[in-house]
Write a protein that holds these residues in place. Sequence first.
Motif, PDB file in Angstrom:
ATOM      1  N   ILE A 151       0.872  -1.169   0.000  1.00 35.59           N
ATOM      2  CA  ILE A 151       0.000   0.000   0.000  1.00 35.59           C
ATOM      3  C   ILE A 151       0.912   1.222   0.000  1.00 35.59           C
ATOM      4  CG2 ILE A 151      -1.709   1.301   1.313  1.00 35.59           C
ATOM      5  CD1 ILE A 151      -2.741  -1.337   2.370  1.00 35.59           C
ATOM      6  N   PRO A 152       0.741   2.124  -0.973  1.00 34.64           N
ATOM      7  CA  PRO A 152       1.593   3.316  -0.999  1.00 34.64           C
ATOM      8  C   PRO A 152       1.339   4.205   0.215  1.00 34.64           C
ATOM      9  CG  PRO A 152       0.219   3.181  -2.988  1.00 34.64           C
ATOM     10  CD  PRO A 152      -0.197   2.084  -2.073  1.00 34.64           C
ATOM     11  N   ALA A 153       2.405   4.607   0.862  1.00 39.01           N
ATOM     12  CA  ALA A 153       2.298   5.477   2.030  1.00 39.01           C
ATOM     13  C   ALA A 153       2.211   6.938   1.588  1.00 39.01           C
ATOM     14  CB  ALA A 153       3.513   5.292   2.932  1.00 39.01           C
ATOM     15  N   ILE A 154       1.701   7.765   2.474  1.00 35.67           N
ATOM     16  CA  ILE A 154       1.652   9.208   2.256  1.00 35.67           C
ATOM     17  C   ILE A 154       2.783   9.838   3.055  1.00 35.67           C
ATOM     18  CG2 ILE A 154       0.313  11.298   2.647  1.00 35.67           C
ATOM     19  CD1 ILE A 154      -2.206   9.548   2.345  1.00 35.67           C
ATOM     20  N   ASP A 155       3.573  10.655   2.398  1.00 36.53           N
ATOM     21  CA  ASP A 155       4.676  11.343   3.064  1.00 36.53           C
ATOM     22  C   ASP A 155       4.128  12.562   3.788  1.00 36.53           C
ATOM     23  OD1 ASP A 155       6.973  12.614   3.897  1.00 36.53           O
ATOM     24  OD2 ASP A 155       7.999  12.438   1.963  1.00 36.53           O
ATOM     25  N   GLY A 156       4.049  12.484   5.094  1.00 38.01           N
ATOM     26  CA  GLY A 156       3.502  13.572   5.896  1.00 38.01           C
ATOM     27  C   GLY A 156       4.290  14.864   5.771  1.00 38.01           C
TER      28      GLY A 156
END
Length: 64
Positions: free
Chosen positions: A38-43
């Motif tokens: 699952i692609p993560a979101i870069d905070g």
Amino acid sequence: MLNKYFDKVYLINLDKRTDRLQKCNEEFAKINSSFTRIPAIDGNTLNLNLDDNKINNFDQNVFD
């Protein structure tokens, strides 16, 4: 091995961290298991435009 106990295994990974994805692929292969990435979101790249007043008073507003 993990897939014997779990229906699915999910790996959350940043698109830019292909080195970590490669390492995970290697480690999962060692134990004959698989995962769904699952692609993560870069905070660090988010622009939330939050109201500073609400953030600073968050603990006071929790139960209002």
